[in-house]
Design a protein around this motif. Structure first.
Motif, mmCIF file in Angstrom:
data_model
loop_
_atom_site.group_PDB
_atom_site.id
_atom_site.type_symbol
_atom_site.label_atom_id
_atom_site.label_comp_id
_atom_site.label_asym_id
_atom_site.label_seq_id
_atom_site.Cartn_x
_atom_site.Cartn_y
_atom_site.Cartn_z
ATOM 1 N N ARG A 1 26.404 -9.399 -89.079
ATOM 2 C CA ARG A 1 25.556 -8.422 -89.373
ATOM 3 C C ARG A 1 25.254 -8.573 -91.117
ATOM 4 N N MET A 2 26.034 -8.705 -92.152
ATOM 5 C CA MET A 2 26.104 -8.673 -92.580
ATOM 6 C C MET A 2 25.655 -9.512 -93.565
ATOM 7 N N VAL A 3 25.621 -11.029 -93.276
ATOM 8 C CA VAL A 3 24.525 -11.984 -93.631
ATOM 9 C C VAL A 3 23.135 -11.903 -93.097
ATOM 10 N N VAL A 4 23.320 -10.906 -91.831
ATOM 11 C CA VAL A 4 21.247 -11.114 -91.900
ATOM 12 C C VAL A 4 21.197 -9.499 -92.785
ATOM 13 N N ALA A 5 21.621 -8.811 -93.023
ATOM 14 C CA ALA A 5 21.501 -7.660 -93.783
ATOM 15 C C ALA A 5 21.449 -8.144 -95.468
ATOM 16 N N ILE A 6 22.145 -8.867 -95.835
ATOM 17 C CA ILE A 6 21.710 -9.477 -97.384
ATOM 18 C C ILE A 6 20.862 -10.565 -97.251
ATOM 19 N N LEU A 7 20.220 -11.121 -96.251
ATOM 20 C CA LEU A 7 18.738 -11.509 -96.090
ATOM 21 C C LEU A 7 17.364 -10.741 -96.668
ATOM 22 N N LEU A 8 18.192 -9.967 -95.483
ATOM 23 C CA LEU A 8 16.647 -8.860 -95.589
ATOM 24 C C LEU A 8 16.586 -8.162 -96.762
ATOM 25 N N CYS A 9 17.874 -7.571 -97.227
ATOM 26 C CA CYS A 9 17.913 -6.856 -98.057
ATOM 27 C C CYS A 9 17.529 -7.542 -99.806
ATOM 28 N N GLU A 10 18.567 -8.381 -99.642
ATOM 29 C CA GLU A 10 18.241 -9.129 -101.471
ATOM 30 C C GLU A 10 17.948 -10.290 -100.876
ATOM 31 N N HIS A 11 16.933 -10.907 -99.633
ATOM 32 C CA HIS A 11 15.946 -12.414 -100.331
ATOM 33 C C HIS A 11 15.240 -11.721 -99.897
ATOM 34 N N LEU A 12 14.624 -11.106 -99.142
ATOM 35 C CA LEU A 12 13.591 -11.104 -98.675
ATOM 36 C C LEU A 12 13.050 -9.734 -99.316
ATOM 37 N N ASN A 13 13.986 -8.775 -99.628
ATOM 38 C CA ASN A 13 13.851 -7.614 -100.635
ATOM 39 C C ASN A 13 12.264 -6.439 -99.590
ATOM 40 N N ILE A 14 13.114 -6.686 -98.734
ATOM 41 C CA ILE A 14 12.233 -6.140 -96.782
ATOM 42 C C ILE A 14 13.589 -4.044 -96.887
ATOM 43 N N ASN A 15 12.844 -3.375 -97.318
ATOM 44 C CA ASN A 15 13.678 -1.839 -97.676
ATOM 45 C C ASN A 15 14.820 -1.760 -96.095
ATOM 46 N N TRP A 16 16.082 -1.745 -96.647
ATOM 47 C CA TRP A 16 17.175 -1.186 -95.870
ATOM 48 C C TRP A 16 17.335 -0.405 -94.382
ATOM 49 N N VAL A 17 15.988 0.253 -94.523
ATOM 50 C CA VAL A 17 16.228 1.185 -93.634
ATOM 51 C C VAL A 17 15.474 1.099 -92.887
ATOM 52 N N GLU A 18 14.515 -0.638 -92.993
ATOM 53 C CA GLU A 18 13.861 -1.561 -91.472
ATOM 54 C C GLU A 18 15.084 -1.475 -90.947
ATOM 55 N N GLY A 19 16.020 -2.380 -91.457
ATOM 56 C CA GLY A 19 16.850 -2.729 -90.371
ATOM 57 C C GLY A 19 17.926 -2.114 -89.898
ATOM 58 N N GLU A 20 17.623 -0.751 -90.265
ATOM 59 C CA GLU A 20 18.665 0.296 -89.595
ATOM 60 C C GLU A 20 18.512 -0.151 -88.688
ATOM 61 N N ARG A 21 16.816 0.792 -88.544
ATOM 62 C CA ARG A 21 16.111 1.086 -87.603
ATOM 63 C C ARG A 21 15.640 -0.117 -86.454
ATOM 64 N N TRP A 22 16.246 -1.266 -86.980
ATOM 65 C CA TRP A 22 16.391 -2.326 -85.558
ATOM 66 C C TRP A 22 17.782 -1.861 -84.905
ATOM 67 N N PHE A 23 18.563 -1.918 -85.968
ATOM 68 C CA PHE A 23 20.134 -1.888 -85.575
ATOM 69 C C PHE A 23 20.238 -1.038 -84.235
ATOM 70 N N HIS A 24 19.658 0.445 -85.201
ATOM 71 C CA HIS A 24 19.705 1.602 -83.838
ATOM 72 C C HIS A 24 19.323 0.564 -82.166
ATOM 73 N N HIS A 25 17.793 0.636 -82.102
ATOM 74 C CA HIS A 25 17.173 -0.003 -81.419
ATOM 75 C C HIS A 25 18.255 -1.058 -80.679
ATOM 76 N N THR A 26 18.106 -1.895 -81.164
ATOM 77 C CA THR A 26 19.004 -3.106 -80.443
ATOM 78 C C THR A 26 20.485 -3.053 -80.152
ATOM 79 N N LEU A 27 21.475 -2.395 -80.933
ATOM 80 C CA LEU A 27 22.995 -2.521 -80.748
ATOM 81 C C LEU A 27 23.476 -1.620 -79.687
ATOM 82 N N VAL A 28 24.504 -2.011 -78.929
ATOM 83 C CA VAL A 28 25.137 -1.004 -77.702
ATOM 84 C C VAL A 28 25.624 -0.515 -78.061
#
Length: 707
Positions: A477-504
Motif C-alpha cells: 500500500r505504501m509503495v503504490v501510494a508513493i508512486l501516485l503522490c510522489e512520482h505521478l504528483n496526483i492528489n492523494w485524495v484520488e488514492g483515498e477514494r480508490w482505496f475506499h471503494h476497493t478495500l474490504v
C-alpha cells in the motif's frame, strides 16, 4: 486468480467484458481492444453494464491475454450511479451466487407462553458484528429479558456521505456476508435471528422497531465515525422522546478517543505523531478485559418483521442484457473466510509459538503477507474485538517480540483521534495551507495506476490483488501510494477514494490518515520513500507475488522480473513479453526527477504561505484543535516537516518551543549528539536519513510510529 483488462482484445461481440462497477469481474479469455468500445455498446444508458461508456479514459497500451484474469475496473462514481438507479427501481439487479440468501425469520417462543415484561433491543451496527466481547449484547443478556437483535439501515443517510458512502463498495459486500455469518451464529447458539429493518433514517427505523417489539430499552455500540455518531444522536433523541431508554457502549477502539489529550508542554515528539499520543493514550484507564459471548439470550415471543439482507443492497450485482449476473464478489469470497470463527483463529494462529508474530519484524515487508495477520477486515467490521486482540497480544508477549505490531492498535486509535479532531481530513489536508498545491490532473495516469498498468511490476501486482481480493499488504500500500503522490504528483485524495471503494477493510480514519501522510498534507509526513524500481526485490524476493498477479511476466528470469525494462530483447522475446504490448512501458522512467518535481510543488506552495504557516526553522505550523491537548488548544504549533521542505522563512513565535519553534536546548539535549552524523539531532518519531528505498529507513519509521 486474476483480471484481464491487460488484454489486447478484438472488437467483437465475443470479446465483451464482464464488468463490475469500480471493481472486477470475470472475462472471457480472448483478446480485447482496450481503446475502442465493443460493437454492441449501447450509448444511451451510462449505467448499462454492457455499455463501454461505463469505462473511464483508458491507457493506450494493450496487453496479451493471461490465464485466470478478471475484468476491467470502473470509476467509483459509476457504482454510486448504479446504486441510485437500482434503489429507485430504474436499473435491474440481482444477488449473484456469491451472495447469501435473505435471512429467514425464526419462530417465536412456545405457543401459549406470554411475554411478562418489556425486552431490550440491541441495535447492531456495521462495526460490531460478533458475539464475543459485545457490551451491548452482554448488557441485554444480563437483564434476563427478551432480546431483539436489529440491524437498522438507511440508504438515504448513507447516500448523504456522497463519495464516502458504503453502497457499492467492497466493504459493503463484506458486510453482507458478515451479517449472514453473524445471523448463522445467533441461530445456532441462541435460536434467534437478526431482524433487518430499513427506512429513511436510522432514528425512524429504531423508533418504529422499538414500538412494535414493546421494548423499553435500546442498546448499541458507540460510533466513532462522524456520520454514524450523528445517526446515533438522532436515534437517542427519537427514542427518549418516545419514552425508551438509550445506552451505547464503547468497544470499537481501545480508549475513548474524545478523552485523549496530549501533553505538548513536554517534548516527546511532534503533535499528531504516535509517541506523544501513545503516552497520553497509556495514561488513560487500563483497557477493559474482553467478555465472553453471552451464555444465554432470551428469545422473545413477539418476533419482529424483518426485510432480509437483500433490502440492504450491500450485494447488488448488475445484470447484462442477456439477464446473466456480473458476480464481481466471487473472487472476494475465494480469498476470505468471512466469519467470526475465522477472525479468532487467524489471530490465535498468528500469536501462537511458531506463528507469524515471531517472523513479523523481519519479514513484514513481504508482499505475499506470509508474515502478517490479514486481520484488518475483521477489525473493521467488528468481527474481532480490538480489546480481545490487545489482551491476547499481551498474553503472547507481543510487545517483547515486536514493538511495531504491539503498537498497531494504538496507531488505529490515533487515526480515529485525528478524524474526530479534523473532520474534513478525508478531502482537505490537515495542513490547510497545502490546499493550493499544484497536482497532476491527468485522468489517464490515474486510470493506469488504478488498473495496475503502471509498468512497475510490484505496483501493478499490488493494485491487481486489491481489485481481486479487496486487500493488499501494508508495505505494498505504501509503495503504490508513493508512486501516485510522489512520482505521478496526483492528489492523494484520488488514492483515498480508490482505496475506499476497493478495500474490504476500508476504514474512514486509517485510510484518510495514511493518504494524508503519503501526500505530505497530514500530521506525519512520511520521512522515507519507497522506490518502485527497487521495492520489488525487497517485498517480493522470490518473485512469486508478481508472477501470480502479473502472469504476463511469469516467464521472465527473476533477475529482470521486477525491472523488465533492463532485459534484452532476446530475453523478453523468450519470455513472451512485449513492453508496450503485453506489458506496459513505465509511466515514469526518471523517478528522481519526478520526485523532485512533486517536491517542488510542495515547496512552492509552502513559500506562498510561509508568512503565516512556517516558523523560523522552516517547520509547518497548524492551529491545534479544541480538545486535542492538555494546555495548548487553539495555539499555532509546529508539526513534523521533512528536512527537504524546511526553509528559514518563518517569522512567528517569541523564541519558545510552544509557539512553534525548535524545542529549547534543555528539551533536546538528550536527543543530540556530537559525533559524525548526529549534528541534526534525533526526533523520537522520525529518522532524518536521506531519502532511500532501503528497507532500513522504513523499518526505523515503523518502529517509531508503530505504523
Amino acid at each position: 486468480l486474476f483480471m484481464t483488462w491487460l488484454l489486447r482484445l478484438r472488437p467483437s461481440r465475443a470479446c465483451r467484458m464482464q464488468r463490475r462497477w469500480g471493481r472486477l469481474a470475470s472475462v472471457e479469455r480472448t483478446t480485447i481492444d482496450l481503446t475502442s468500445p465493443g460493437e454492441d455498446a449501447v450509448q444511451s444508458n451510462p449505467c448499462d453494464v454492457d455499455n463501454d461508456e461505463w469505462l473511464s479514459p483508458r491507457p493506450q497500451e494493450k496487453a496479451q491475454a493471461a490465464a485466470a484474469s478478471r475484468g476491467i475496473p470502473i470509476r467509483p462514481k459509476v457504482s454510486r450511479a448504479f446504486e441510485v438507479q437500482a434503489r429507485a427501481g430504474l436499473k435491474p439487479w440481482a444477488e449473484g451466487l456469491s451472495s447469501r440468501r435473505s435471512l429467514a425469520p425464526l419462530g417465536a417462543c412456545s405457543a401459549g407462553t406470554e411475554q411478562q415484561e418489556p425486552g431490550t433491543l440491541v441495535w447492531l451496527r456495521h462495526f460490531d458484528l460478533r458475539l464475543h466481547d459485545h457490551p451491548a449484547l452482554i448488557h441485554a443478556a444480563q437483564k434476563r429479558r427478551p432480546v431483539h437483535v436489529v440491524f437498522a439501515w438507511s440508504a438515504e443517510e448513507d447516500a448523504l456521505q456522497g463519495e464516502w458512502q458504503l453502497a457499492g463498495t467492497a466493504f459493503a459486500f463484506w458486510l453482507h456476508h458478515a451479517l449472514a455469518s453473524f445471523d448463522s451464529s445467533l441461530r445456532s447458539r441462541y435460536g434467534m435471528a437478526i431482524t433487518v429493518r430499513t427506512g429513511k433514517s436510522m432514528a425512524d427505523v429504531l423508533a418504529t422497531a422499538a414500538l412494535e417489539a414493546g421494548v423499553d430499552e435500546v442498546v448499541t455500540s458507540t460510533a466513532v465515525e462522524a456520520w454514524a455518531k450523528c445517526s446515533e444522536n438522532s436515534a437517542r433523541l427519537a427514542l427518549e422522546a418516545a419514552g425508551v431508554r438509550f445506552r451505547s457502549f464503547n468497544s470499537f477502539v481501545l480508549q475513548d478517543i474524545t478523552q485523549v489529550k496530549v501533553d505538548m508542554g513536554t517534548y516527546r515528539g511532534h503533535f499528531g505523531t504516535l509517541t506523544p499520543f501513545h503516552h497520553a493514550h497509556s495514561s488513560r484507564p487500563p483497557i477493559p478485559r474482553p467478555a465472553a459471548e453471552p451464555p444465554l439470550l432470551e428469545v422473545p415471543c413477539k418476533t419482529l418483521r424483518g426485510e432480509g439482507l437483500a433490502a440492504l443492497g450491500f450485494a447488488r450485482m448488475p445484470l447484462r442484457k442477456d439477464g446473466s449476473v456480473v458476480d464481481w464478489g466471487k473472487s472476494i469470497l475465494e480469498a476470505w473466510d468471512i466469519s467470526e470463527e475465522a477472525a479468532l483463529s487467524t489471530l490465535r494462529a498468528f500469536l501462537r509459538p511458531g506463528g507469524g508474530l515471531q517472523r513479523y519484524d523481519k519479514h513484514r515487508q513481504l508482499a505475499d503477507a506470509s508474515a502478517v495477520t490479514r486481520i484488518s477486515p475483521y477489525l473493521r467490521s467488528g468481527m474481532l474485538s480490538c480489546r480481545l486482540m490487545f489482551h491476547e497480544m499481551r498474553a503472547a508477549s507481543a510487545k517483547e517480540q515486536s514493538i511495531v505490531y504491539w503498537r498497531r492498535l494504538v496507531w488505529r486509535d490515533l487515526a480515529y483521534w485525528q478524524l474526530q479532531l479534523f473532520p474534513k481530513m478525508q478531502t482537505s489536508p490537515i495542513r490547510e495551507h497545502y490546499a493550493g498545491q499544484t497536482w497532476n490532473q491527468d485522468p489517464v495516469a490515474l486510470e493506469r495506476w488504478q488498473r495496475g498498468m503502471t509498468g512497475y511490476p510490484i505496483v501493478d501486482a499490488g493494485m491487481r490483488e486489491l481489485w481481486s481480493t479487496g486487500w493488499m499488504a501494508q508495505n505494498v500500500r505504501m509503495v503504490v501510494a508513493i508512486l501516485l503522490c510522489e512520482h505521478l504528483n496526483i492528489n492523494w485524495v484520488e488514492g483515498e477514494r480508490w482505496f475506499h471503494h476497493t478495500l474490504v477493510d476500508a476504514d474512514l480514519a486509517i485510510n484518510a490518515m495514511m493518504w494524508q501522510n503519503a501526500g505530505k498534507g497530514g500530521l506525519d509526513q512520511w520521512n522515507f520513500t519507497m522506490n518502485p524500481e527497487n521495492a520489488g526485490k525487497t517485498q517480493d524476493p522470490t518473485g512469486h507475488y508478481v508472477r501470480r498477479w502479473c502472469p504476463e511476466l511469469a516467464e521472465l528470469p527473476l533477475k529482470f522480473l521486477h525491472k523488465p525494462w533492463e532485459a534484452s530483447e532476446n530475453v523478453l522475446r523468450e519470455a513472451g513479453v512485449e513492453l508496450g504490448g503485453s506489458y506496459p512501458m513505465r509511466m515514469v522512467a526518471d523517478l528522481k526527477a519526478a520526485s523532485k518535481a512533486s517536491g517542488d510543488a510542495i515547496r512552492q506552495q509552502r513559500k506562498r504561505t510561509a508568512e503565516d504557516w512556517s516558523n523560523d526553522q522552516g517547520y509547518d505550523l497548524i492551529l491545534l484543535p479544541h480538545g486535542s491537548t492538555k494546555a495548548h488548544d487553539g495555539q499555532k504549533f509546529r508539526v513534523f516537516t521533512k528536512p527537504e521542505f524546511r526553509n528559514a522563512v518563518g517569522r512567528h513565535g517569541d523564541g519558545s518551543w510552544e509557539n512553534g519553534r525548535e524545542e529549547p536546548a534543555s528539551r533536546t539535549s538528550r536527543f543530540r549528539g556530537k559525533g559524525k552524523g548526529k549534528g541534526r539531532g534525533h526526533d523520537p518519531d522520525h529518522s532524518y536519513s536521506k531519502q532511500s528505498s532501503n528497507q532500513t529507513v522504513l523499518d526505523e519509521y515503523m518502529r517509531a510510529s508503530g505504523g
